[in-house]
Design an enzyme around this catalytic site. Sequence first.
Site, PDB file in Angstrom:
ATOM      1  N   HIS A  35       0.785  -1.285  -0.106  1.00 28.06           N
ATOM      2  CA  HIS A  35       0.045   0.131   0.004  1.00 28.06           C
ATOM      3  C   HIS A  35       0.854   1.329  -0.032  1.00 28.06           C
ATOM      4  O   HIS A  35       2.339   1.183  -0.116  1.00 28.06           O
ATOM      5  CB  HIS A  35      -1.099  -0.004   1.295  1.00 28.06           C
ATOM      6  CG  HIS A  35      -0.157   0.260   2.699  1.00 28.06           C
ATOM      7  ND1 HIS A  35       0.546  -0.956   3.039  1.00 28.06           N
ATOM      8  CD2 HIS A  35      -0.438   1.093   3.596  1.00 28.06           C
ATOM      9  CE1 HIS A  35       0.940  -0.676   4.229  1.00 28.06           C
ATOM     10  NE2 HIS A  35       0.527   0.494   4.442  1.00 28.06           N
ATOM     11  N   HIS A  67       1.211   3.998   2.213  1.00 26.97           N
ATOM     12  CA  HIS A  67       1.684   4.878   3.549  1.00 26.97           C
ATOM     13  C   HIS A  67       3.189   4.887   3.413  1.00 26.97           C
ATOM     14  O   HIS A  67       3.931   4.031   2.845  1.00 26.97           O
ATOM     15  CB  HIS A  67       1.269   3.967   4.791  1.00 26.97           C
ATOM     16  CG  HIS A  67      -0.281   4.063   5.040  1.00 26.97           C
ATOM     17  ND1 HIS A  67      -0.938   3.266   5.864  1.00 26.97           N
ATOM     18  CD2 HIS A  67      -1.010   4.999   4.740  1.00 26.97           C
ATOM     19  CE1 HIS A  67      -2.157   3.511   5.932  1.00 26.97           C
ATOM     20  NE2 HIS A  67      -2.361   4.924   5.383  1.00 26.97           N
ATOM     21  N   ASP A  69       5.781   4.664   5.444  1.00 28.49           N
ATOM     22  CA  ASP A  69       6.588   3.667   5.646  1.00 28.49           C
ATOM     23  C   ASP A  69       6.800   2.578   4.931  1.00 28.49           C
ATOM     24  O   ASP A  69       7.849   1.753   4.921  1.00 28.49           O
ATOM     25  CB  ASP A  69       6.308   3.283   7.106  1.00 28.49           C
ATOM     26  CG  ASP A  69       4.796   2.732   7.335  1.00 28.49           C
ATOM     27  OD1 ASP A  69       4.091   3.112   6.481  1.00 28.49           O
ATOM     28  OD2 ASP A  69       4.677   2.041   8.212  1.00 28.49           O
ATOM     29  N   HIS A  70       6.041   2.518   3.631  1.00 28.12           N
ATOM     30  CA  HIS A  70       6.192   1.424   2.705  1.00 28.12           C
ATOM     31  C   HIS A  70       6.559   1.859   1.229  1.00 28.12           C
ATOM     32  O   HIS A  70       6.982   0.975   0.604  1.00 28.12           O
ATOM     33  CB  HIS A  70       4.809   0.489   2.634  1.00 28.12           C
ATOM     34  CG  HIS A  70       4.455   0.120   3.900  1.00 28.12           C
ATOM     35  ND1 HIS A  70       4.454  -1.453   4.031  1.00 28.12           N
ATOM     36  CD2 HIS A  70       4.197   0.441   4.952  1.00 28.12           C
ATOM     37  CE1 HIS A  70       4.237  -1.505   5.303  1.00 28.12           C
ATOM     38  NE2 HIS A  70       3.854  -0.607   5.931  1.00 28.12           N
ATOM     39  N   HIS A 125      -6.662  -3.162   5.835  1.00 31.38           N
ATOM     40  CA  HIS A 125      -6.263  -2.161   6.476  1.00 31.38           C
ATOM     41  C   HIS A 125      -7.121  -0.680   6.312  1.00 31.38           C
ATOM     42  O   HIS A 125      -8.114  -0.881   5.662  1.00 31.38           O
ATOM     43  CB  HIS A 125      -4.705  -1.996   5.749  1.00 31.38           C
ATOM     44  CG  HIS A 125      -3.796  -1.022   6.643  1.00 31.38           C
ATOM     45  ND1 HIS A 125      -3.917  -0.997   8.010  1.00 31.38           N
ATOM     46  CD2 HIS A 125      -2.955  -0.018   6.060  1.00 31.38           C
ATOM     47  CE1 HIS A 125      -3.125   0.013   8.387  1.00 31.38           C
ATOM     48  NE2 HIS A 125      -2.338   0.643   7.111  1.00 31.38           N
ATOM     49  N   ASP A 130       0.359  -4.770   7.893  1.00 34.89           N
ATOM     50  CA  ASP A 130      -0.713  -3.717   8.136  1.00 34.89           C
ATOM     51  C   ASP A 130      -2.002  -4.232   7.717  1.00 34.89           C
ATOM     52  O   ASP A 130      -2.583  -4.129   6.704  1.00 34.89           O
ATOM     53  CB  ASP A 130      -0.251  -2.427   7.157  1.00 34.89           C
ATOM     54  CG  ASP A 130       0.954  -1.877   7.441  1.00 34.89           C
ATOM     55  OD1 ASP A 130       1.970  -2.330   7.717  1.00 34.89           O
ATOM     56  OD2 ASP A 130       0.728  -0.272   7.753  1.00 34.89           O
TER      57      ASP A 130
END
Length: 303
Positions: A61, A63, A65-66, A138, A206
Site C-alpha cells: 500500500h 503509506h 513507511d512502505h 487495513h 498492515d
Amino acid sequence: MLDVSLLGTGGMMPLPHRWLTSLMLRYNGKSILIDCGEGTQIALREKGWSPKPIDIICFTHYHADHISGLPGMLLTMGNAERTEPLLLIGPKGLIRAVNALRVIAPELPFEIQYQEITEAEQEFSFDGFRIKAFKVSHSVLCYGYSMMVDRGGRFDKERALEQQIPLKLWNRLQKGEIIEQDGRTYTPDMVLGEKRKGLKVTYCTDTRPVDTITANALGSDLLILEGMYGEPDKLVKARENKHMTMFEAARIAKAAQVPELWLTHYSPSLIRPEEYMGDVRKIFPGAVAAKDGRTVELNFEEE
C-alpha cells in the site's frame, strides 16, 4: 534456491538499527523487492546486495513507511547506469503515487512499467515463478503477496523412448515447450512425471487478521507477518488502527500450518519484541522475532 532477506522490520518510523519495511527475494538471477520504506538502500548495502539488478518492486500500500524510500532507490539505480525496464506492482493508485514521488526523481535512464492490481486476488507470472497478490484489511487499500517457484515433474526417459520422441526434443520438452514436428505435436506431459513441491513465501503487513491471509499462506515454506504490538493492552489500538498483534500473527501461522513465522513491522514503542516471544511460541513454536537483515536460503526438497 530462493534467497529471502527481511531488510527492514520497522513500522511508522525508522529507529536506530531498525529500518522501515522492505523484503528482498532473489531467484534464478531475478530480484524482487516488496515495499521500499525509508532506509531500504542502506539495508541493502549492509546486506552486501546491490539495488541495480532489482527487476520488480511490489507495494502492499502507499503509506509512507512502505514507499518513502522509492525516489532515492530509483536515483541510485539510474546512477548505476541501469537501462533495463523496472516493473512496479501495486494497488489502484500506483501510477499516481509513484509520479508524485518522482517529482524529486524526474529523469531516469530506464523505463518504469506499471501493473496495477485490479482484483481481490490477482496472479502475475514470470519466467520460473509467480507472484500472487491478495487483498487484506487495513485503513487503506492493502495487499499481501505470495511468491511461488514451481517445480516440474522429473524427466521420464523410459516414457520418452516408448513414445519414440526424438532425442533432440527432450531438453526443449523438459523446459515446458510444446513442439510441432513432422505432423506430430509433442507436449511436456509426454515426458514429465507429476509436478514436485516447489517453494513459497508469503508476506503480509498492515492488516487485521482475515481468512484470506490464512488461505494464501497454506503451503508456504515461510510466512512473514506484521507483529505491530506485543503488549497485551495494545489489542484495542491494533483493532482501531487496522493492525495485528504478535499473538494474532501466531494464530494465523498455526492455522496455516507453516513451518516458520517471521514477525516484522514493529511499532516504534515495541523496542524489544523478543520479550514477548515466550507467550507467542506457546501459540506457534516456529515463531521468530525477526531483526533487520534476517536471511534464509530456501531449497527444493531432496528426493
